[in-house]
Motif scaffolding. Structure first.
Motif, PDB file in Angstrom:
ATOM      1  N   ILE A  79       4.272  10.096  -9.496  1.00 27.96           N
ATOM      2  CA  ILE A  79       3.747  10.345 -10.843  1.00 27.96           C
ATOM      3  C   ILE A  79       3.068  11.709 -10.912  1.00 27.96           C
ATOM      4  CG2 ILE A  79       1.984   9.584 -12.501  1.00 27.96           C
ATOM      5  CD1 ILE A  79       2.785   6.669 -11.657  1.00 27.96           C
ATOM      6  N   LEU A  80       2.335  12.066  -9.868  1.00 25.95           N
ATOM      7  CA  LEU A  80       1.696  13.388  -9.843  1.00 25.95           C
ATOM      8  C   LEU A  80       2.742  14.504  -9.917  1.00 25.95           C
ATOM      9  CD1 LEU A  80      -1.118  12.940  -7.178  1.00 25.95           C
ATOM     10  CD2 LEU A  80      -1.408  13.407  -9.615  1.00 25.95           C
ATOM     11  N   PHE A  81       3.834  14.357  -9.162  1.00 25.90           N
ATOM     12  CA  PHE A  81       4.869  15.384  -9.205  1.00 25.90           C
ATOM     13  C   PHE A  81       5.530  15.445 -10.582  1.00 25.90           C
ATOM     14  CE2 PHE A  81       4.654  15.576  -4.565  1.00 25.90           C
ATOM     15  CZ  PHE A  81       4.700  16.952  -4.401  1.00 25.90           C
ATOM     16  N   LEU A  82       5.788  14.289 -11.189  1.00 22.91           N
ATOM     17  CA  LEU A  82       6.372  14.309 -12.534  1.00 22.91           C
ATOM     18  C   LEU A  82       5.420  14.928 -13.548  1.00 22.91           C
ATOM     19  CD1 LEU A  82       8.277  10.911 -12.902  1.00 22.91           C
ATOM     20  CD2 LEU A  82       9.201  13.193 -12.478  1.00 22.91           C
ATOM     21  N   LEU A 111      13.606  26.159  -9.370  1.00 26.79           N
ATOM     22  CA  LEU A 111      13.796  25.290  -8.204  1.00 26.79           C
ATOM     23  C   LEU A 111      12.581  24.388  -7.985  1.00 26.79           C
ATOM     24  CD1 LEU A 111      15.489  27.733  -5.653  1.00 26.79           C
ATOM     25  CD2 LEU A 111      16.542  25.828  -6.878  1.00 26.79           C
ATOM     26  N   VAL A 112      11.395  24.932  -8.216  1.00 30.39           N
ATOM     27  CA  VAL A 112      10.180  24.137  -8.071  1.00 30.39           C
ATOM     28  C   VAL A 112      10.150  23.022  -9.113  1.00 30.39           C
ATOM     29  CG1 VAL A 112       7.656  24.184  -8.297  1.00 30.39           C
ATOM     30  CG2 VAL A 112       8.820  25.915  -6.924  1.00 30.39           C
ATOM     31  N   ILE A 113      10.483  23.352 -10.352  1.00 26.34           N
ATOM     32  CA  ILE A 113      10.517  22.339 -11.412  1.00 26.34           C
ATOM     33  C   ILE A 113      11.542  21.253 -11.069  1.00 26.34           C
ATOM     34  CG2 ILE A 113      11.109  21.902 -13.837  1.00 26.34           C
ATOM     35  CD1 ILE A 113       9.996  24.771 -14.421  1.00 26.34           C
ATOM     36  N   LEU A 114      12.710  21.664 -10.607  1.00 33.73           N
ATOM     37  CA  LEU A 114      13.740  20.703 -10.211  1.00 33.73           C
ATOM     38  C   LEU A 114      13.257  19.847  -9.037  1.00 33.73           C
ATOM     39  CD1 LEU A 114      16.654  19.619 -10.457  1.00 33.73           C
ATOM     40  CD2 LEU A 114      17.325  21.427  -8.859  1.00 33.73           C
ATOM     41  N   GLY A 115      12.645  20.469  -8.051  1.00 36.76           N
ATOM     42  CA  GLY A 115      12.133  19.737  -6.895  1.00 36.76           C
ATOM     43  C   GLY A 115      11.059  18.743  -7.271  1.00 36.76           C
ATOM     44  N   GLU A 116      10.134  19.167  -8.138  1.00 32.67           N
ATOM     45  CA  GLU A 116       9.069  18.263  -8.566  1.00 32.67           C
ATOM     46  C   GLU A 116       9.620  17.088  -9.374  1.00 32.67           C
ATOM     47  OE1 GLU A 116       5.229  21.286  -8.838  1.00 32.67           O
ATOM     48  OE2 GLU A 116       6.362  20.862 -10.656  1.00 32.67           O
ATOM     49  N   THR A 117      10.599  17.359 -10.221  1.00 33.03           N
ATOM     50  CA  THR A 117      11.181  16.294 -11.042  1.00 33.03           C
ATOM     51  C   THR A 117      11.996  15.322 -10.194  1.00 33.03           C
ATOM     52  OG1 THR A 117      11.274  17.800 -12.944  1.00 33.03           O
ATOM     53  CG2 THR A 117      12.631  15.809 -13.052  1.00 33.03           C
ATOM     54  N   ALA A 118      12.953  15.855  -9.445  1.00 34.30           N
ATOM     55  CA  ALA A 118      13.810  15.000  -8.617  1.00 34.30           C
ATOM     56  C   ALA A 118      13.000  14.307  -7.527  1.00 34.30           C
ATOM     57  CB  ALA A 118      14.935  15.827  -8.005  1.00 34.30           C
ATOM     58  N   ALA A 160       0.840  -1.198   0.000  1.00 36.74           N
ATOM     59  CA  ALA A 160       0.000   0.000   0.000  1.00 36.74           C
ATOM     60  C   ALA A 160       0.876   1.249   0.000  1.00 36.74           C
ATOM     61  CB  ALA A 160      -0.939  -0.005   1.203  1.00 36.74           C
ATOM     62  N   ALA A 161       1.941   1.238   0.800  1.00 32.04           N
ATOM     63  CA  ALA A 161       2.867   2.364   0.838  1.00 32.04           C
ATOM     64  C   ALA A 161       3.551   2.550  -0.514  1.00 32.04           C
ATOM     65  CB  ALA A 161       3.901   2.166   1.943  1.00 32.04           C
ATOM     66  N   THR A 162       3.897   1.455  -1.166  1.00 34.63           N
ATOM     67  CA  THR A 162       4.522   1.536  -2.491  1.00 34.63           C
ATOM     68  C   THR A 162       3.568   2.131  -3.515  1.00 34.63           C
ATOM     69  OG1 THR A 162       5.937  -0.340  -2.002  1.00 34.63           O
ATOM     70  CG2 THR A 162       5.616   0.183  -4.328  1.00 34.63           C
ATOM     71  N   LEU A 163       2.320   1.713  -3.473  1.00 39.97           N
ATOM     72  CA  LEU A 163       1.308   2.260  -4.381  1.00 39.97           C
ATOM     73  C   LEU A 163       1.135   3.757  -4.153  1.00 39.97           C
ATOM     74  CD1 LEU A 163      -0.882   1.723  -6.522  1.00 39.97           C
ATOM     75  CD2 LEU A 163      -2.449   1.220  -4.633  1.00 39.97           C
TER      76      LEU A 163
END
Length: 153
Positions: free
Chosen positions: A32-35, A66-73, A22-25
């Motif tokens: 995926i939402l952040f990407l 920085l936000v784009i980098l944070g969301e991607t990483a 469940a934690a993995t899901l």
């Protein structure tokens, strides 16, 4: 380490056999939402357009990068299970910032013009829940000192 199995009477509150999955899901869905949101800023709005939007809100334009980098990483780290508990908490300020600057003034419901903050609040709850429950199964680099059963195969 095996997650203890708590119960009320005969009804288990946490199933230690399925909780890591469940934690993995949850971890993968949040990642995926952040990407997806990083991709929106990269490929639809463009980084320069996102920086311009941040500046229109009174924020420093370079903060957009920085936000784009944070969301991607952060999204990749969540999906792969790299220090997920820490990453989940570290990504929360991005969502709080989005509520404070854009979505909060639009009201609660996400269907409002400019999108309300209900979706972001749920997203924050998911991040906090992940930080509390643990890295889950198949984490490449579980959070040091974290609890929970690690499933590798």
């Amino acid at each position: 380490m095996v997650v203890p199995r708590f119960s009320i009477g005969a009804i288990p509150m946490i199933d230690s056999r399925t909780a890591p999955y469940a934690a993995t899901l949850l971890r993968a869905a949040l990642g995926i939402l952040f990407l997806a949101h990083a991709g929106l800023k990269l490929f639809v709005f463009t980084p320069a357009g996102t920086a311009q939007f941040f500046a229109s809100l009174g924020l420093p334009g370079p903060l957009a990068y920085l936000v784009i980098l944070g969301e991607t990483a952060g999204g990749l780290a969540l999906i792969l299970g790299i220090y997920s508990r820490i990453v989940a908490l570290a990504l929360t300020p991005i969502l709080l910032g989005a509520i404070a600057t854009v979505h909060g003034p639009a009201g609660f419901f996400f269907t409002n013009p400019n999108g309300g903050w209900e979706f972001l609040a749920l997203w924050i709850v998911g991040l906090v829940a992940l930080a509390l429950v643990g890295d889950g199964a198949y984490a490449l680099r579980p959070t040091p000192g974290g609890s929970g059963r690690r499933v590798t195969a």
